[in-house]
Structure formats: structure tokens, C-alpha cells
Design an enzyme around this catalytic site. Structure first.
Site, PDB file in Angstrom:
ATOM      1  N   TRP A 123     -20.706  43.372   6.761  1.00 42.66           N
ATOM      2  CA  TRP A 123     -19.722  44.432   6.863  1.00 42.66           C
ATOM      3  C   TRP A 123     -19.793  45.833   5.618  1.00 42.66           C
ATOM      4  CZ3 TRP A 123     -16.382  40.172   6.946  1.00 42.66           C
ATOM      5  CH2 TRP A 123     -16.107  39.466   8.396  1.00 42.66           C
ATOM      6  N   THR A 138       3.033   0.043  -7.266  1.00 40.70           N
ATOM      7  CA  THR A 138       2.431   0.330  -8.701  1.00 40.70           C
ATOM      8  C   THR A 138       2.121   1.212  -9.408  1.00 40.70           C
ATOM      9  OG1 THR A 138       2.166  -1.936  -7.523  1.00 40.70           O
ATOM     10  CG2 THR A 138       0.747  -1.109  -9.244  1.00 40.70           C
ATOM     11  N   GLY A 189       1.056  -1.144  -0.130  1.00 34.89           N
ATOM     12  CA  GLY A 189       0.117  -0.187   0.424  1.00 34.89           C
ATOM     13  C   GLY A 189       0.725   1.141   0.046  1.00 34.89           C
ATOM     14  N   MET A 209       7.023  44.390   9.765  1.00 34.77           N
ATOM     15  CA  MET A 209       6.787  45.099   7.427  1.00 34.77           C
ATOM     16  C   MET A 209       8.647  44.887   7.621  1.00 34.77           C
ATOM     17  SD  MET A 209       4.565  46.215   5.828  1.00 34.77           S
ATOM     18  CE  MET A 209       4.759  46.750   4.646  1.00 34.77           C
ATOM     19  N   GLU A 228     -12.491  27.850   8.931  1.00 37.47           N
ATOM     20  CA  GLU A 228     -12.947  27.945   9.447  1.00 37.47           C
ATOM     21  C   GLU A 228     -14.752  28.096   9.427  1.00 37.47           C
ATOM     22  OE1 GLU A 228     -11.029  30.747  11.884  1.00 37.47           O
ATOM     23  OE2 GLU A 228      -9.714  29.216  12.615  1.00 37.47           O
ATOM     24  N   GLY A 241     -12.524  35.878  17.070  1.00 38.98           N
ATOM     25  CA  GLY A 241     -13.738  36.453  17.471  1.00 38.98           C
ATOM     26  C   GLY A 241     -13.303  38.105  17.194  1.00 38.98           C
ATOM     27  N   HIS A 279      21.403  13.618  -4.838  1.00 38.17           N
ATOM     28  CA  HIS A 279      20.613  14.325  -5.203  1.00 38.17           C
ATOM     29  C   HIS A 279      20.179  14.946  -3.907  1.00 38.17           C
ATOM     30  CE1 HIS A 279      20.357  10.612  -2.393  1.00 38.17           C
ATOM     31  NE2 HIS A 279      21.153   9.989  -2.797  1.00 38.17           N
ATOM     32  N   GLU A 328       2.814  -9.190 -10.527  1.00 38.15           N
ATOM     33  CA  GLU A 328       1.223  -9.875  -9.627  1.00 38.15           C
ATOM     34  C   GLU A 328       0.179  -9.666  -9.995  1.00 38.15           C
ATOM     35  OE1 GLU A 328       3.456  -8.294  -5.233  1.00 38.15           O
ATOM     36  OE2 GLU A 328       2.299  -7.138  -6.771  1.00 38.15           O
ATOM     37  N   THR A 343     -11.531  37.493  10.124  1.00 47.83           N
ATOM     38  CA  THR A 343     -11.924  37.124   8.946  1.00 47.83           C
ATOM     39  C   THR A 343     -12.547  38.683   7.920  1.00 47.83           C
ATOM     40  OG1 THR A 343     -12.826  34.900   9.898  1.00 47.83           O
ATOM     41  CG2 THR A 343     -13.897  36.276   8.188  1.00 47.83           C
ATOM     42  N   SER A 396      10.870  47.270   5.050  1.00 49.41           N
ATOM     43  CA  SER A 396       9.786  48.891   5.251  1.00 49.41           C
ATOM     44  C   SER A 396       9.807  49.833   6.363  1.00 49.41           C
ATOM     45  CB  SER A 396       8.626  48.934   4.489  1.00 49.41           C
ATOM     46  OG  SER A 396       7.531  49.713   4.785  1.00 49.41           O
TER      47      SER A 396
END
Lengths: 98, 528
Positions: free
Chosen positions: B325, B45, B41, B452, B312, B285, B223, B69, B289, B455
Site C-alpha cells: 500500500w 504463597t 495453586g 462520532m 492476525e 478482507g 473495599h 510448608e 488492516t 462532533s
């Protein structure tokens, strides 16, 4: 199985190596002894006809396929173990099968 | 320098498997055999088949698939789910099966010596007849179960390996292993068939399956080392996420984009940089958002395309809140200026989420991206998996040279560090803190730009209010009112614990006397 049943045997080999030759010789000997006059033996060289090996899904060589009479059977190796070949060809009673 | 020849590096064949060519620094070594091992698994393959499929799809290179197989009809059917139309490729001589799977009714008796010459001949025939460049053999362990004589099988596989070299094909063989950590493969096949070994793992970690790929060795060439997470997706197959192999080569521009709030632009010294990552951190809250909604609105007003991932809230909730808003997400969506993607974090693994995000970005081609919230993803995977997710997401967005706003919910209401912050703060360019602050006997909201990059920015903590027109940030003012003693000092101290942030705190308004609110607006907040 009736005594007059025809045997069709196909032996697949890869090139004419010592092992291939041994298999051919062994098969011929067994057939002459047990199937005289009622067998047909075809030798197929996979190096020349690879598609036939593909069709039959053959992995090992030499491989002997008993096409007729049914059931279909496969025996691999140089056929040096005569007893096993006879079992594979259904020429020996079942209880001896290993 | 006498041996010039030995200095020619091993050439590699790009596999086309996403991410693999990056971690393998070019693909699989050309003309050599690579062993891919993994437990049951672990997608061996799929890997083997994808190696051929990508060769066909991306460079029209024919491939041979040797199966020990599964029957070819099974493989054809299973891989249709990846949208690989093997049958069609077979008809066009781009794909050929060598079927060595167990045949029902093929009872085989062994009598004397044999070899696997027929198999070799069939493979060679298949390679020659379609001019194959790639070959996959799946799987070696099954060969051992077909025959009694393991020594013989071992010798024959070695012969096969040598023969493949002679045919000039790049080969991939799979083999089983019994444990995720332990011997490389059963029957010790790696010792005699391959110069190169890749390990696929499927480890149970914190109740979640986590797939990784590791290149254990590439003889004579380089690699990337270590494990890389990957996922298997329908329609796409294996996708490797090359975390640390990601190059930090994104350009940096001085271009600014509006944040959506003129006051915030001022606080940031003229808006966000166009190719910056902005982390908005705050308790639940306190306006994260809303901040993303403003960010999107600001982009939309400029005619930009915006993409929002919401983890959320449901779509309906989000649209309703935004319209509360004064921001109409629905009409923006109709105008193809916005795409809102809502998903439950638990609906998929982190790797799958990451790839879904990447694909949305690639197909929608937004000018700005917001994720609300990334900390919701903490629940989905292990700590380590989450870290990889964040780094990969951040670097992906940066490469697009678009601004990305990510929100993080702090664990406690009064602020404090979150897992998201600790993984993410050092790779973000801008950090904005939203905090509840106690002032004149009531809870108000404060916002500050903590960091920031590249800046000047304001160091003040400003108060902000929320109403039906969105976010209103008060003006900066020198007057301090409302000394907040304990609670907010805690939050500042907590942030200071983060080493990579402490430098940015230097300019803050005296950590010794806490988190102060400077605001010109003296009107009382609505209790919202």
C-alpha cells in the site's frame, strides 16, 4: 548402647511457667532414676535466648532434645507421660514405641 | 456526635501489589490480620511473599516470612523467578525467615501438655530484631498437620493473632480451601484468626484457567466488592486488573489528530479526537488492516510515535502488505517511530495479553495505538473474560490521552454484529463501518462513520478503493446510484439491533431504503 554412654539433654522452655516447671521436674525425676551420674541437662529459656530456638527450629514448648547419644530425638510436652519420654530417650525397647 | 473516636476510619497500608490497593481502597488494614485463602495453586504463597517484597522495594519496610510448608531455600529459589532477591534482602535485614517447615529427621514424640510458645517467641524476636512492619504466615493449614491436637493448635493460633496485634505489624496469613466455592478455609481458621478475608480463585472456565481475587470482608472499613481477574507474571508477580474499580476520570480534549486519510478526516468533521477510541468494524478482507496502516502512516507523517499490535498476521505478512500500500513500516521502525508487536492470540491468556499491551504502551510511550484485531482475542477466553479485557484495554488507552484504533472482524462477510462490537461499541467514541456492497453487478467497498462522539460527522456511505498507494475514499455526493436491496439492508438492520447504536443511526440515510453508496467517482473499481 553401652551402659556408660553419656546423655546430653537440652530442655527448651518459654519462661518459668507452671508448665515449664513441671517439665523440668519430670525430666529431673526420670534422669535421676534411669541415668544417674551419666547425664547432662541444660535448660534453655527461649524468651531469653530466642536465637537458640531459631537455630533448632523449635515450635512447641517445652521441647526436650536428646543431643547425645545419637540419634537426635525431640520430645514435646511437659514430659508427664514417663513411658513416652523413656521411648524417646531410647531407654525402652522399640516394641513399646507408640 | 459523642463517640468521635469510633469515627476514625481504619487506616490501611498500601501493599504495592498492582491493582490491589485500588480494589481494597488503600491496601490492608494496618495492624490487623488478613486471611488469604485459596485452593492449591491459587498463588497464595506468591501473594504472601509479594506483600513483603513490595514493602521492601517500594517503601523499604522490613518484613518477616513465617513458613510452615516450604523450606526457606525453596522459597528463595522459587521467588527468584519473580526477580525478588530474597537472600540479598536478608543480608540487609529487610527480610527474615522464621522457618517452621517440617524438618527431615525431626521425629517428634508428644508427652503431655505443650503450647506453641517457642514459635511465638521466635516470631516476636524476628519482628523486633529487624523492626518489621509486615509479616506473612504461610500457611495455617500446615500447622494443623504438624500436631495431633487441633483444639490446641486453634487456641495457639488465636494467641498468635492477638500477639501480632500487640507487635503493631500488619499481618497476612494464608490458608487452604478445598473447593473454589464453599467453606472459606479448612479447619475453620477464618473464624478465629482474622478480621479480614481475601479469597483467591483459580477456576477452570471454558477450558481456560481464570484467576480472580475477591475481598470477602474487611472489618470496619470499605473495599470494592466482587471478583477481579489477576495474573501472575515472571519478574512481576501478581497483577490485579481492577476493572470496575477503574475511575472514569480521563479528561476530554477538543484536539484533533489526522486519521491518515484526508477524506476520512473530512468525514469525521476534521479528524479524530486526540483522546478517542475508534472502532473499525468490517468483514474479513474489506480493508481494516489497511485502515490501521493509514492511521499509523498519518501519525508517522506528523512525527508521532505509533504502536501497532497485530494479532492476525505475522510480522512479515504485515510488512509486505503495508509496502503493497506504499507504506514502509520497516523504515518507520528503524526511525523508532513505530513499533510492531505481533502475537498469536492463543499464545497467552487474556490477562497476560492485557498486561503485555499495557507494558508496551508504558515503555514505548506512543502517540497513537492500533490493535488489529481485538476480535481475534475473542477466541482466547470466555465471553466474560473478553468483556473485561476490552473494558480494561479501552480505559487504559483513554487514560493515556492518545487515540486508539481497534479493529473488529464481523462474523459474516456482509457485516452484522460481532461479539467485539457488542462489548465495545458503547465505550468507543467513534465507529467506522467498512462493508462490502453490491453495486452495478459487482462487489465494491463502502465506508461510513456510524458514530462520532462530540462532533458532527458525515452520514454518507462512501465508496473506497484500494491500490498500491493505499486507500482512496470517494468524494461525498448527493447522487445515489446502485440501490443495494437485500444484503446490505441486512447489515444495517443487524446493527440496529444493538440498542446502544440505534441512536446513532438516526441521521443515517434512511434505513428504509438500505445502505446506499454515494460517490462522485464513477470510475469502475479494479477488481481488487
Amino acid at each position: 548402647m553401652t551402659v556408660n554412654e553419656k546423655f546430653l539433654l537440652k530442655l527448651y522452655i518459654t519462661g518459668h511457667t507452671p508448665r515449664s516447671e513441671r517439665a523440668i521436674k519430670n525430666l529431673r525425676r526420670i534422669c535421676e532414676l534411669d541415668l544417674e551420674g551419666r547425664y547432662e541437662m541444660r535448660v534453655i529459656d527461649i524468651l531469653e535466648q530466642p536465637q537458640l530456638a531459631e537455630d533448632e527450629k523449635i515450635l512447641a514448648t517445652p521441647t526436650l532434645i536428646k543431643v547425645l547419644p545419637p540419634p537426635l530425638r525431640r520430645i514435646i510436652g511437659d514430659l508427664s507421660d514417663t513411658e513416652k519420654v523413656l521411648v524417646g530417650l531410647d531407654l525402652l525397647p522399640v516394641e513399646l514405641k507408640l | 456526635m459523642t463517640k468521635e473516636n469510633s469515627k476514625i476510619p481504619v487506616e490501611k497500608l498500601g501493599t504495592g501489589i498492582e491493582g490491589f490497593d485500588l480494589i481494597s481502597q488503600g491496601g490492608l488494614p494496618i495492624g490487623r490480620t488478613t486471611l488469604v485463602t485459596g485452593t492449591a495453586g491459587s498463588a497464595k504463597t506468591v501473594f504472601a511473599a509479594q506483600f513483603l517484597a513490595e514493602g521492601i522495594r517500594k517503601s523499604n519496610e522490613p518484613g518477616v516470612f513465617v513458613t510452615f510448608e516450604e523450606h526457606p531455600s525453596e522459597i528463595r529459589k522459587n521467588l527468584l523467578s519473580m526477580s525478588w532477591h530474597i537472600q540479598e534482602w536478608e543480608e540487609r535485614d529487610l527480610w527474615r525467615f522464621v522457618d517452621a517447615s517440617p524438618q527431615p529427621g525431626h521425629e517428634t514424640i508428644e508427652s503431655g501438655e505443650f503450647d506453641l510458645g517457642a514459635l511465638l517467641a521466635r516470631i516476636e524476636y524476628a519482628v523486633r530484631s529487624i523492626g518489621a512492619k509486615r509479616i506473612s504466615i504461610d500457611s495455617l493449614g500446615a500447622v494443623f498437620t504438624l500436631f495431633n491436637n487441633a483444639t490446641l493448635v486453634r487456641a495457639e493460633l488465636r494467641r498468635l493473632s492477638a500477639a501480632l496485634k500487640g507487635m503493631g505489624v500488619t499481618a497476612l496469613m494464608t490458608a487452604e480451601r478445598t473447593q473454589e466455592f464453599g467453606e472459606i478455609a479448612r479447619f475453620g481458621v477464618e473464624e478465629f484468626v482474622a478480621d479480614n478475608v481475601i479469597i483467591l480463585r483459580n477456576v477452570l472456565e471454558a477450558e481456560k484457567r481464570r484467576r480472580t481475587i475477591e475481598i470477602l470482608k474487611f472489618r470496619g472499613t470499605t473495599h470494592q466488592k466482587g471478583e477481579y481477574p489477576f495474573t501472575v507474571l515472571p519478574d512481576q508477580g501478581i497483577i490485579i486488573i481492577p476493572l470496575s474499580a477503574i475511575e472514569l476520570k480521563q479528561r476530554s480534549s477538543g484536539l484533533r489528530v489526522p486519521s491518515g486519510s484526508p477524506e476520512m478526516d473530512r468525514m469525521c468533521g476534521g479528524g479524530f479526537f486526540r483522546d478517542s477510541l475508534i472502532l473499525v468494524s468490517g468483514a474479513t478482507g474489506c480493508g481494516k488492516t489497511l485502515m490501521t496502516a493509514e492511521f499509523i502512516h498519518g501519525g508517522a507523517k506528523k512525527g508521532e510515535k505509533c504502536l501497532l499490535f497485530a494479532y492476525e498476521e505475522s510480522r512479515e505478512q504485515l510488512l509486505r502488505n503495508a509496502s503493497g500500500w506504499g507504506i514502509d513500516f520497516e523504515s518507520l521502525e528503524r526511525n523508532n517511530q513505530l513499533r510492531v508487536v505481533c502475537a498469536y492470540p492463543e499464545s497467552a491468556g487474556l490477562e497476560d495479553h492485557l498486561i503485555a499491551i499495557k507494558q508496551e504502551i508504558d515503555s514505548f510511550k506512543p502517540d497513537r495505538v492500533a490493535v488489529d484485531s481485538v476480535s481475534a482475542m475473542e477466541r482466547v477466553g470466555s465471553n466474560r473474560g473478553f468483556r473485561e479485557f476490552m473494558i480494561s484495554l479501552a480505559s487504559f488507552v483513554k487514560h493515556r490521552e492518545i487515540p486508539g484504533m481497534f479493529t473488529a472482524t464481523t462474523a459474516t462477510l456482509m457485516g452484522g454484529p460481532s461479539v467485539t462490537e457488542s462489548h465495545f461499541s458503547s465505550i468507543t467514541d467513534t465507529i467506522i463501518l467498512l462493508r462490502y456492497v453490491e453495486m452495478l453487478g459487482e462487489m465494491r467497498r463502502g465506508v461510513t462513520v456510524l458514530k462520532m462522539r462530540g462532533s458532527m460527522h458525515e452520514k454518507d456511505i462512501r465508496e473506497f478503493t484500494i491500490d498500491h498507494q493505499g486507500m482512496h475514499i470517494g468524494k461525498a455526493s448527493g447522487s445515489h446510484f446502485g440501490h443495494v436491496p437485500e444484503l446490505t439492508r441486512l447489515s444495517v438492520d443487524a446493527v440496529c439491533v444493538r440498542e446502544d447504536l440505534s441512536g446513532d443511526l438516526d441521521g443515517m440515510d434512511g434505513t428504509s431504503h438500505g445502505f446506499r453508496i454515494g460517490s462522485a467517482s464513477k470510475r469502475r473499481n479494479r477488481s481488487a
